[in-house]
Design a protein around this motif. Structure first.
Motif, PDB file in Angstrom:
ATOM      1  N   ARG A 165     -27.693  -1.869 -36.774  1.00 34.47           N
ATOM      2  CA  ARG A 165     -28.323  -1.968 -38.105  1.00 34.47           C
ATOM      3  C   ARG A 165     -29.645  -2.726 -38.015  1.00 34.47           C
ATOM      4  O   ARG A 165     -30.630  -2.371 -38.650  1.00 34.47           O
ATOM      5  CB  ARG A 165     -27.376  -2.682 -39.087  1.00 34.47           C
ATOM      6  CG  ARG A 165     -26.376  -1.738 -39.772  1.00 34.47           C
ATOM      7  CD  ARG A 165     -25.753  -2.388 -40.996  1.00 34.47           C
ATOM      8  NE  ARG A 165     -25.095  -3.641 -40.696  1.00 34.47           N
ATOM      9  CZ  ARG A 165     -23.842  -3.743 -40.215  1.00 34.47           C
ATOM     10  NH1 ARG A 165     -23.122  -2.655 -39.989  1.00 34.47           N
ATOM     11  NH2 ARG A 165     -23.314  -4.928 -39.968  1.00 34.47           N
ATOM     12  N   GLN A 166     -29.666  -3.771 -37.183  1.00 39.20           N
ATOM     13  CA  GLN A 166     -30.887  -4.565 -37.028  1.00 39.20           C
ATOM     14  C   GLN A 166     -32.018  -3.730 -36.423  1.00 39.20           C
ATOM     15  O   GLN A 166     -33.172  -3.816 -36.850  1.00 39.20           O
ATOM     16  CB  GLN A 166     -30.589  -5.798 -36.142  1.00 39.20           C
ATOM     17  CG  GLN A 166     -31.714  -6.816 -36.087  1.00 39.20           C
ATOM     18  CD  GLN A 166     -32.011  -7.425 -37.458  1.00 39.20           C
ATOM     19  OE1 GLN A 166     -31.098  -7.864 -38.146  1.00 39.20           O
ATOM     20  NE2 GLN A 166     -33.275  -7.406 -37.861  1.00 39.20           N
ATOM     21  N   ILE A 167     -31.665  -2.900 -35.442  1.00 42.26           N
ATOM     22  CA  ILE A 167     -32.683  -2.027 -34.825  1.00 42.26           C
ATOM     23  C   ILE A 167     -33.263  -1.090 -35.888  1.00 42.26           C
ATOM     24  O   ILE A 167     -34.472  -0.905 -35.982  1.00 42.26           O
ATOM     25  CB  ILE A 167     -32.060  -1.213 -33.656  1.00 42.26           C
ATOM     26  CG1 ILE A 167     -31.702  -2.144 -32.496  1.00 42.26           C
ATOM     27  CG2 ILE A 167     -33.009  -0.114 -33.191  1.00 42.26           C
ATOM     28  CD1 ILE A 167     -30.889  -1.476 -31.380  1.00 42.26           C
ATOM     29  N   ASP A 168     -32.367  -0.517 -36.713  1.00 41.84           N
ATOM     30  CA  ASP A 168     -32.828   0.370 -37.798  1.00 41.84           C
ATOM     31  C   ASP A 168     -33.767  -0.386 -38.732  1.00 41.84           C
ATOM     32  O   ASP A 168     -34.828   0.105 -39.117  1.00 41.84           O
ATOM     33  CB  ASP A 168     -31.642   0.900 -38.619  1.00 41.84           C
ATOM     34  CG  ASP A 168     -30.803   1.909 -37.840  1.00 41.84           C
ATOM     35  OD1 ASP A 168     -31.317   2.505 -36.884  1.00 41.84           O
ATOM     36  OD2 ASP A 168     -29.618   2.081 -38.206  1.00 41.84           O
ATOM     37  N   GLN A 169     -33.362  -1.595 -39.102  1.00 42.43           N
ATOM     38  CA  GLN A 169     -34.146  -2.381 -40.073  1.00 42.43           C
ATOM     39  C   GLN A 169     -35.481  -2.821 -39.499  1.00 42.43           C
ATOM     40  O   GLN A 169     -36.497  -2.799 -40.187  1.00 42.43           O
ATOM     41  CB  GLN A 169     -33.379  -3.636 -40.461  1.00 42.43           C
ATOM     42  CG  GLN A 169     -32.501  -3.456 -41.678  1.00 42.43           C
ATOM     43  CD  GLN A 169     -31.548  -4.632 -41.841  1.00 42.43           C
ATOM     44  OE1 GLN A 169     -31.839  -5.759 -41.447  1.00 42.43           O
ATOM     45  NE2 GLN A 169     -30.395  -4.358 -42.409  1.00 42.43           N
ATOM     46  N   ASP A 170     -35.502  -3.234 -38.236  1.00 42.38           N
ATOM     47  CA  ASP A 170     -36.763  -3.688 -37.630  1.00 42.38           C
ATOM     48  C   ASP A 170     -37.819  -2.591 -37.707  1.00 42.38           C
ATOM     49  O   ASP A 170     -39.006  -2.860 -37.899  1.00 42.38           O
ATOM     50  CB  ASP A 170     -36.551  -4.065 -36.151  1.00 42.38           C
ATOM     51  CG  ASP A 170     -35.757  -5.362 -35.999  1.00 42.38           C
ATOM     52  OD1 ASP A 170     -35.616  -6.089 -36.995  1.00 42.38           O
ATOM     53  OD2 ASP A 170     -35.268  -5.618 -34.867  1.00 42.38           O
ATOM     54  N   GLY A 171     -37.388  -1.358 -37.509  1.00 48.43           N
ATOM     55  CA  GLY A 171     -38.317  -0.233 -37.647  1.00 48.43           C
ATOM     56  C   GLY A 171     -39.341  -0.122 -36.526  1.00 48.43           C
ATOM     57  O   GLY A 171     -40.331   0.597 -36.666  1.00 48.43           O
ATOM     58  N   ILE A 172     -39.154  -0.818 -35.444  1.00 47.17           N
ATOM     59  CA  ILE A 172     -40.109  -0.700 -34.326  1.00 47.17           C
ATOM     60  C   ILE A 172     -39.745   0.526 -33.488  1.00 47.17           C
ATOM     61  O   ILE A 172     -40.589   1.363 -33.216  1.00 47.17           O
ATOM     62  CB  ILE A 172     -40.108  -1.981 -33.450  1.00 47.17           C
ATOM     63  CG1 ILE A 172     -40.480  -3.199 -34.313  1.00 47.17           C
ATOM     64  CG2 ILE A 172     -41.046  -1.823 -32.260  1.00 47.17           C
ATOM     65  CD1 ILE A 172     -41.838  -3.113 -34.983  1.00 47.17           C
ATOM     66  N   MET A 173     -38.494   0.639 -33.133  1.00 48.29           N
ATOM     67  CA  MET A 173     -38.028   1.844 -32.445  1.00 48.29           C
ATOM     68  C   MET A 173     -37.615   2.858 -33.507  1.00 48.29           C
ATOM     69  O   MET A 173     -36.869   2.526 -34.431  1.00 48.29           O
ATOM     70  CB  MET A 173     -36.828   1.489 -31.560  1.00 48.29           C
ATOM     71  CG  MET A 173     -36.288   2.648 -30.760  1.00 48.29           C
ATOM     72  SD  MET A 173     -34.971   2.063 -29.657  1.00 48.29           S
ATOM     73  CE  MET A 173     -33.522   2.388 -30.668  1.00 48.29           C
ATOM     74  N   ALA A 174     -38.115   4.088 -33.385  1.00 49.33           N
ATOM     75  CA  ALA A 174     -37.711   5.121 -34.346  1.00 49.33           C
ATOM     76  C   ALA A 174     -36.267   5.518 -34.078  1.00 49.33           C
ATOM     77  O   ALA A 174     -35.879   5.733 -32.917  1.00 49.33           O
ATOM     78  CB  ALA A 174     -38.624   6.332 -34.220  1.00 49.33           C
ATOM     79  N   THR A 175     -35.469   5.584 -35.134  1.00 52.39           N
ATOM     80  CA  THR A 175     -34.072   5.997 -35.028  1.00 52.39           C
ATOM     81  C   THR A 175     -33.826   7.084 -36.079  1.00 52.39           C
ATOM     82  O   THR A 175     -34.620   7.235 -37.019  1.00 52.39           O
ATOM     83  CB  THR A 175     -33.111   4.816 -35.315  1.00 52.39           C
ATOM     84  OG1 THR A 175     -33.254   4.465 -36.702  1.00 52.39           O
ATOM     85  CG2 THR A 175     -33.412   3.605 -34.443  1.00 52.39           C
ATOM     86  N   PRO A 176     -32.703   7.809 -35.959  1.00 50.44           N
ATOM     87  CA  PRO A 176     -32.423   8.814 -37.001  1.00 50.44           C
ATOM     88  C   PRO A 176     -32.343   8.178 -38.389  1.00 50.44           C
ATOM     89  O   PRO A 176     -32.740   8.791 -39.381  1.00 50.44           O
ATOM     90  CB  PRO A 176     -31.067   9.393 -36.574  1.00 50.44           C
ATOM     91  CG  PRO A 176     -30.992   9.146 -35.101  1.00 50.44           C
ATOM     92  CD  PRO A 176     -31.717   7.851 -34.856  1.00 50.44           C
ATOM     93  N   ALA A 177     -31.866   6.919 -38.465  1.00 52.93           N
ATOM     94  CA  ALA A 177     -31.711   6.290 -39.788  1.00 52.93           C
ATOM     95  C   ALA A 177     -33.041   5.841 -40.375  1.00 52.93           C
ATOM     96  O   ALA A 177     -33.216   5.860 -41.593  1.00 52.93           O
ATOM     97  CB  ALA A 177     -30.771   5.087 -39.668  1.00 52.93           C
ATOM     98  N   ASN A 178     -33.990   5.423 -39.526  1.00 55.49           N
ATOM     99  CA  ASN A 178     -35.222   4.860 -40.116  1.00 55.49           C
ATOM    100  C   ASN A 178     -36.432   5.779 -40.020  1.00 55.49           C
ATOM    101  O   ASN A 178     -37.529   5.394 -40.430  1.00 55.49           O
ATOM    102  CB  ASN A 178     -35.531   3.468 -39.515  1.00 55.49           C
ATOM    103  CG  ASN A 178     -35.991   3.524 -38.055  1.00 55.49           C
ATOM    104  OD1 ASN A 178     -36.428   4.566 -37.578  1.00 55.49           O
ATOM    105  ND2 ASN A 178     -35.891   2.411 -37.359  1.00 55.49           N
ATOM    106  N   SER A 179     -36.276   6.975 -39.460  1.00 49.38           N
ATOM    107  CA  SER A 179     -37.474   7.829 -39.336  1.00 49.38           C
ATOM    108  C   SER A 179     -37.199   9.283 -39.706  1.00 49.38           C
ATOM    109  O   SER A 179     -37.905  10.172 -39.247  1.00 49.38           O
ATOM    110  CB  SER A 179     -38.039   7.753 -37.911  1.00 49.38           C
ATOM    111  OG  SER A 179     -37.226   8.474 -36.999  1.00 49.38           O
ATOM    112  N   SER A 180     -36.192   9.496 -40.567  1.00 54.01           N
ATOM    113  CA  SER A 180     -35.866  10.898 -40.854  1.00 54.01           C
ATOM    114  C   SER A 180     -36.916  11.551 -41.762  1.00 54.01           C
ATOM    115  O   SER A 180     -36.897  12.762 -41.951  1.00 54.01           O
ATOM    116  CB  SER A 180     -34.468  11.025 -41.451  1.00 54.01           C
ATOM    117  OG  SER A 180     -34.427  10.353 -42.664  1.00 54.01           O
TER     118      SER A 180
END
Ligand code: NAD
Length: 398
Positions: free
Chosen positions: A350-365
């Protein structure tokens, strides 16, 4: 290309440093992995390092398109699968990897449909696996500088922007002509997504409407592709970004491509500006002769920032640049999550998603929504397509 230019050298360097273990590369044809194993730049930079090549037998030119399924099935669970296949194959490779409990580093674009990104997100979450999408421009220090300054309010609000990324003409002669064709992809989907992602990365804004005009052109093998595209992306604050992409930059021109982003923004009572020349980075080299590689020129303007090999002593060469940092960042996140107590993994993810530095399916859809909207638009001659967020994200005609 991307495996040779960026991914494998990064993994080799991490292997040399002891961060990762054995590497297997699976292509569909033996010839592909055989030529990768013989690649001059890799042998020079990583003497003595090898990868397990698949297919490992058979006619060099006979394709075994499903071999990767077997290769993934045989892996010990909770290793890392890196997907670097043509855009339209990402979904199957990623889902196969997740279903076999493997972390994933995926080249951009993650997938071509938002619903597929949502399925990937769900599958990864249910197994506490990392899916990192490799948008390497995010790891260019200038992007990170711009992000901090924009979010600190130094640029005010984004209003109008222009971005361009033109690859060299000779790309038309590469394997692209076999897959980057009108039915699968286009210049905007292939390269324009970088600048759409970057504008979000810098500003936090979301794209809401997309129109893409494409010109169909013929590859040398007769296949057809949208090799020239002009996209207009409207953002949720009303800002407008124009993105032009093509496989047209003259082979005789210096640099491996031409690219950059200019954003005109608005402060409380003034205009502000963010302008990045992402191709010309201040270096002018004129050599004795042209190197024997496609796109090489006597006069060159190389980028020291994306990916270079430097000699830091000892055996081989060291890869440096944001291309290296980007892949290494994702691999390091996989390693960190895997090393953690299983009970701590959901919070880490969840922290990785929230940080938004690395694109993930949850934060860059939003990227998948733009691609989906862009494809619908280009296939209808440039009609504007709206993006909707909320409970059921999707696209609809304007
Ligand atoms: N700037 C970037 O982030 C960037 C740059 C280049 C490419 N990419 C992405 O990387 C991906 C690959 O692009 P590329 O330029 O390296 O293309 P490429 O055509 O050079 O490589 C694609 C490879 O996929 C392999 N392949 C195809 N079908 C396969 C299958 N069924 N099983 C196993 N292997 C298979 C082929 O053997 C080929 O080697 C694309 O999704 C592209 O958009 C990203």
């Amino acid at each position: 290309m991307i495996t040779h230019d960026q991914i494998l050298p990064t993994l080799y360097h991490m292997q040399r440093a002891g961060s990762i273990g054995e590497i297997t590369v699976c292509a569909s044809r033996p010839r592909t992995v055989q030529s990768l194993a013989r690649a001059e730049s890799l042998l020079r930079a990583f003497p003595g390092q090898t990868f397990r090549a698949l297919p490992d037998s058979g006619d060099p030119d006979v394709s075994q398109p499903d071999l990767y399924r077997d290769a993934i099935r045989r892996m010990t669970p909770r290793q890392i699968v890196v997907t670097a296949v043509p855009d339209q194959l990402h979904f199957d490779v990623i889902m196969t990897a997740l279903r076999h409990d493997q972390h994933v580093c995926a080249v951009k674009p993650l997938v071509l449909r938002h619903s597929d990104a949502a399925r990937i997100e769900k599958e990864a979450r249910s197994r506490n696996l990392v899916v990192g999408i490799e948008y390497h421009k995010r790891f260019d220090d200038r992007s990170l500088m711009a992000r901090r300054r924009y979010r600190a309010g130094l640029f005010g609000d984004f209003r109008l922007g222009t971005a361009a990324l033109m690859e060299k003409w000779y790309y038309r002669h590469s394997n692209f002509q076999n897959w980057c064709t009108t039915e699968n992809s286009d210049a905007f989907t292939y390269i324009g997504c970088h600048y759409v992602d970057l504008v979000h990365f810098i500003t936090g804004l979301l794209p809401t409407r997309v129109s893409v005009y494409g010109i169909v052109d013929k590859y040398p093998n007769g296949n057809k592709g949208y090799l020239w595209t002009d996209a207009r992306v409207i953002w949720n604050n009303g800002a407008c970004l124009n993105v032009q992409n093509s496989l047209s930059f003259p082979d005789a021109a210096p640099g491996t491509n031409t690219q950059g982003l200019t954003m005109y923004c608005q402060g409380p009572d003034n205009g502000t500006l963010l302008s990045h020349s992402d191709q010309y980075r201040g270096l002018k080299y004129s050599y004795t002769h042209r190197a024997d590689e496609p796109g090489s020129t006597v006069y060159a303007e190389p980028s020291p920032d994306y990916f270079q090999y430097v000699d830091l002593g000892g055996k081989g060469l060291t890869p440096v640049g944001y291309g290296y940092r980007s892949v290494a960042f994702i691999v390091d996140k996989c390693i960190a999550v895997e090393a953690a107590d299983p009970a701590a993994r959901p919070a880490m993810l969840r922290q990785i998603d929230q940080d938004g530095i690395m694109a993930t399916p949850a934060n860059s859809s939003y990227n998948e929504l733009v691609i989906e909207a862009g494809r619908a638009s280009i296939l209808s001659g440039g009609r504007e397509v709206a993006i909707e967020y909320g409970e059921n994200p999707g696209i609809r005609p304007c």
